[in-house]
Structures are given as structure tokens and as C-alpha cells.
Motif scaffolding. Structure first.
Motif, mmCIF file in Angstrom:
data_model
loop_
_atom_site.group_PDB
_atom_site.id
_atom_site.type_symbol
_atom_site.label_atom_id
_atom_site.label_comp_id
_atom_site.label_asym_id
_atom_site.label_seq_id
_atom_site.Cartn_x
_atom_site.Cartn_y
_atom_site.Cartn_z
ATOM 1 N N GLY A 100 40.937 46.179 42.327
ATOM 2 C CA GLY A 100 40.952 45.500 40.940
ATOM 3 C C GLY A 100 42.233 44.649 40.647
ATOM 4 O O GLY A 100 43.084 44.392 41.842
ATOM 5 N N ARG A 101 42.376 44.296 39.635
ATOM 6 C CA ARG A 101 43.429 43.073 38.959
ATOM 7 C C ARG A 101 44.306 43.610 38.126
ATOM 8 O O ARG A 101 43.937 44.422 37.249
ATOM 9 C CB ARG A 101 42.650 41.703 38.537
ATOM 10 C CG ARG A 101 43.457 40.470 38.207
ATOM 11 C CD ARG A 101 42.749 39.579 37.541
ATOM 12 N NE ARG A 101 42.359 39.918 36.306
ATOM 13 C CZ ARG A 101 40.976 39.835 35.857
ATOM 14 N NH1 ARG A 101 40.141 39.333 36.681
ATOM 15 N NH2 ARG A 101 40.607 40.244 34.636
ATOM 16 N N LEU A 102 45.505 43.284 38.354
ATOM 17 C CA LEU A 102 46.524 43.657 37.450
ATOM 18 C C LEU A 102 46.584 42.925 36.153
ATOM 19 O O LEU A 102 47.081 41.643 36.186
ATOM 20 C CB LEU A 102 47.848 43.923 38.164
ATOM 21 C CG LEU A 102 48.050 44.741 39.337
ATOM 22 C CD1 LEU A 102 49.484 44.730 39.947
ATOM 23 C CD2 LEU A 102 47.473 46.165 39.301
ATOM 24 N N ASP A 103 46.101 43.381 35.159
ATOM 25 C CA ASP A 103 46.280 42.651 33.851
ATOM 26 C C ASP A 103 47.356 42.916 33.091
ATOM 27 O O ASP A 103 47.564 41.760 32.057
ATOM 28 C CB ASP A 103 44.810 42.941 33.037
ATOM 29 C CG ASP A 103 43.441 42.270 33.585
ATOM 30 O OD1 ASP A 103 43.549 41.757 34.587
ATOM 31 O OD2 ASP A 103 42.393 42.619 33.056
ATOM 32 N N HIS A 104 48.082 43.716 33.410
ATOM 33 C CA HIS A 104 49.329 44.150 32.673
ATOM 34 C C HIS A 104 50.394 45.002 33.384
ATOM 35 O O HIS A 104 49.957 45.871 34.060
ATOM 36 C CB HIS A 104 49.031 44.846 31.329
ATOM 37 C CG HIS A 104 50.215 44.728 30.277
ATOM 38 N ND1 HIS A 104 50.355 43.812 29.115
ATOM 39 C CD2 HIS A 104 51.153 45.241 30.299
ATOM 40 C CE1 HIS A 104 51.260 43.945 28.441
ATOM 41 N NE2 HIS A 104 52.059 44.842 29.123
ATOM 42 N N VAL A 105 51.597 44.551 33.384
ATOM 43 C CA VAL A 105 52.655 45.120 34.130
ATOM 44 C C VAL A 105 53.618 45.595 33.130
ATOM 45 O O VAL A 105 54.434 44.609 32.488
ATOM 46 C CB VAL A 105 53.117 44.532 35.343
ATOM 47 C CG1 VAL A 105 54.391 45.211 35.956
ATOM 48 C CG2 VAL A 105 52.040 44.043 36.392
ATOM 49 N N ALA A 194 54.316 45.261 42.104
ATOM 50 C CA ALA A 194 53.391 44.837 41.384
ATOM 51 C C ALA A 194 53.662 43.740 40.550
ATOM 52 O O ALA A 194 54.685 43.418 40.208
ATOM 53 C CB ALA A 194 52.812 45.798 40.420
ATOM 54 N N LEU A 195 52.806 42.883 40.773
ATOM 55 C CA LEU A 195 52.761 41.497 39.912
ATOM 56 C C LEU A 195 51.852 41.075 39.047
ATOM 57 O O LEU A 195 50.327 41.599 39.445
ATOM 58 C CB LEU A 195 52.890 40.350 40.955
ATOM 59 C CG LEU A 195 54.113 40.189 42.026
ATOM 60 C CD1 LEU A 195 54.165 39.233 43.026
ATOM 61 C CD2 LEU A 195 55.365 40.300 41.367
ATOM 62 N N LEU A 196 51.982 40.437 37.822
ATOM 63 C CA LEU A 196 50.739 40.436 36.930
ATOM 64 C C LEU A 196 49.628 39.369 37.599
ATOM 65 O O LEU A 196 50.109 38.463 38.103
ATOM 66 C CB LEU A 196 51.522 39.648 35.888
ATOM 67 C CG LEU A 196 50.634 39.310 34.675
ATOM 68 C CD1 LEU A 196 50.135 40.805 33.964
ATOM 69 C CD2 LEU A 196 51.300 38.655 33.510
ATOM 70 N N GLY A 197 48.503 39.787 37.686
ATOM 71 C CA GLY A 197 47.488 38.935 37.989
ATOM 72 C C GLY A 197 47.117 39.138 39.555
ATOM 73 O O GLY A 197 46.182 38.643 39.792
ATOM 74 N N GLN A 198 47.994 40.248 39.988
ATOM 75 C CA GLN A 198 47.759 40.185 41.734
ATOM 76 C C GLN A 198 46.462 41.207 41.598
ATOM 77 O O GLN A 198 46.052 42.049 40.940
ATOM 78 C CB GLN A 198 48.782 41.061 42.186
ATOM 79 C CG GLN A 198 48.964 41.433 43.586
ATOM 80 C CD GLN A 198 49.906 42.570 43.826
ATOM 81 O OE1 GLN A 198 50.838 42.589 43.231
ATOM 82 N NE2 GLN A 198 50.109 42.700 45.175
#
Length: 282
Positions: A100-105, A194-198
């Protein structure tokens, strides 16, 4: 008795005690002055014991002390040098269970302290949506098979949802598009990947969390110190980083291998660190 004849005086050499002469003079070997040989005629004769006789001057120079023999536990203070390290049993990784895509960190920097259950990241995952569709299809069929429904529910739980969330999905008939992963333990974030949007794959490590409320103290004990070290012994230690404080711990592990270069054995002690004053590397 008064009529007992006096024993003649004998003169000897301090360097060559085999020289015994009836008169003073010089040693025929080293030419040192002869000394009067002390007599133990007044001492009680014991054929089964050994006696050591010393003059007052010799006793003063030797400073001989005596102590009664007794049986008790031997007490030895062993001094070692060590370093504080993290407790390997209190390290956890926050891993993505789905693609999946990281939408929030929620954790933005390394070193931040988190508590167990705190939100860490929010993932939008098509895999999660597909698994929920399978659950809806299992519930929508003409004949609901409990085993199929249970399997779909367990798949969602394995993806990171709680059973309460799964039941809420079944009641509302509405899929959850995002998954929030929470901290597995309380501690300090030592690694942040973890990076936002990754876009992450299943099994990707996003955070490493260390619980520093307990730490290890790794020490080096010399080979000659090993007879005095046992598992579970109490340890007291100090660190120049916190002057005036004495910390306590217990021996947790003794390395079965000896370092042949340093002739030392690794000793590991466990210590409580509720205020996190002891930092790895001290």
C-alpha cells in the motif's frame, strides 16, 4: 633444677646457617659476623609439630599477624569495565502487513518516544479493499457458510484490523480503505524508514522501536575473575555521565566462549532504567 648445667652458646651465620661455632667471629665462607643462635630449650618439646622461633626484633620487622581459622563464604570484589547497550528482548519493528501507500506518517523524527497503541502510519491498500470485498461476497451469498466467513475475517485480522473493526465492517457493509498501524510497544524510535507517500510492500520495516526502560550492561571479565562470577549475582555500577549515582543490576548472561586475544569473557547484566537516564553507548 638449679643444678642443671647451662647449655653452651652457639654462634652461626645468617647467610650460612650450617656454620655453627662455639665462639663469636667471622663466617669462614662469607666472612660476615657470626650471630648467637637462639635456643629453644625453654620451649616445650613436641615431636609432632613444627615451631618457628623469632626474636623481638625479627617479629617487629616481619609484622606477622595471626587470625583464627574459620569457615565462611568468600567475598571478593571484582571490578570490570563495561558499556550500556539496549536490551535485545525489548526491540520491536513496525512492519507493513499489506502492500500500500503511506498516506499519513505520525512519527516525524528518530528519537521520538511513543506509547503502545499510538498511531504510527496510515496505509491505503488495494489488497485490504480486495479482502473486504471477499468478506462481503461471503455474507451476500444465498447460503452463508460460517467457515468461509470466518476465513475472510481472519484474513482481515492478519492484515492488521482488529476483530471489532471487522464486525463494524460487517454491520455497516462499508469497506475501510485505509489501515492505521499502531506502535507494538512503548519506547523510543531508533530507526525511521517510513516516508509520506511511499509505496511499501508486505513485510517492509517502517520503524524500529527500543524499550529503554530496561538496559543491558556488557562487561569484560578477565579469565582469573571467572571463579567469582555467577548467574543472578547482584552488580553495582557507576558512570561518569551521571556522577554521584550508583545503579544496580543482575548478571543475566555469561558468554560460554573466551576471547583469546584479550583473555576475557563477556558478562551481561540487566538493569532497570525507568527514567531512561542510562543511554546505550555510555
Amino acid at each position: 633444677p638449679a643444678n642443671k648445667p647451662a647449655k653452651p652458646q652457639v654462634w652461626t651465620c645468617s647467610m650460612h646457617p650450617q656454620i655453627k661455632l662455639p665462639h663469636p667471629g667471622k663466617c669462614p665462607i662469607c666472612f660476615m659476623d657470626l650471630l648467637p643462635l637462639q635456643s629453644d630449650a625453654d620451649e616445650p618439646a613436641h615431636s609432632d609439630s613444627v615451631h618457628l622461633t623469632m626474636s623481638k626484633e625479627a617479629k617487629k620487622l616481619a609484622e606477622v599477624e595471626t587470625s583464627p581459622v574459620k569457615r565462611e563464604q568468600a567475598k571478593v570484589t571484582v571490578t570490570m569495565v563495561g558499556m550500556v547497550a539496549e536490551d535485545e528482548r525489548r526491540i520491536a519493528a513496525l512492519t507493513s502487513r499489506v502492500d500500500g501507500r503511506l498516506d499519513h506518517v505520525y512519527v516525524n523524527f528518530t528519537g521520538d518516544h511513543v506509547s503502545k497503541g499510538d498511531p504510527m502510519v496510515t496505509i491505503w491498500s488495494p489488497t485490504l479493499i480486495k479482502a473486504q470485498v471477499e468478506l462481503f461476497e461471503a455474507l451476500r451469498g444465498p447460503t452463508v457458510e460460517p467457515e468461509v466467513v470466518k476465513g475472510a475475517e481472519e484474513k482481515l485480522v492478519q492484515y492488521g484490523l482488529t476483530m471489532e473493526q471487522v464486525k463494524q465492517i460487517e454491520e455497516q457493509k462499508k469497506a475501510i480503505t485505509s489501515l492505521t498501524l499502531r506502535a507494538p510497544i512503548s519506547g523510543v524510535v531508533t530507526q525511521r524508514m517510513a516516508l509520506l507517500g511511499q509505496f511499501v510492500k508486505e513485510g517492509t520495516d517502517m520503524f524500529i522501536i527500543n524499550d529503554l526502560s530496561h538496559v543491558w550492561v556488557k562487561m569484560d571479565a578477565y579469565e582469573t575473575d571467572m571463579p567469582w562470577i555467577r548467574y543472578g549475582q547482584d552488580v553495582t555500577f557507576t558512570t561518569p555521565s551521571i556522577p554521584g549515582r550508583t545503579f544496580k543490576g543482575k548478571v543475566l548472561f555469561i558468554d560460554p566462549m573466551l576471547d583469546q586475544k584479550t583473555r576475557s569473557v563477556k558478562i551481561r547484566a540487566e538493569a532497570e532504567n525507568p527514567d531512561r537516564e542510562l543511554k546505550p553507548g555510555m
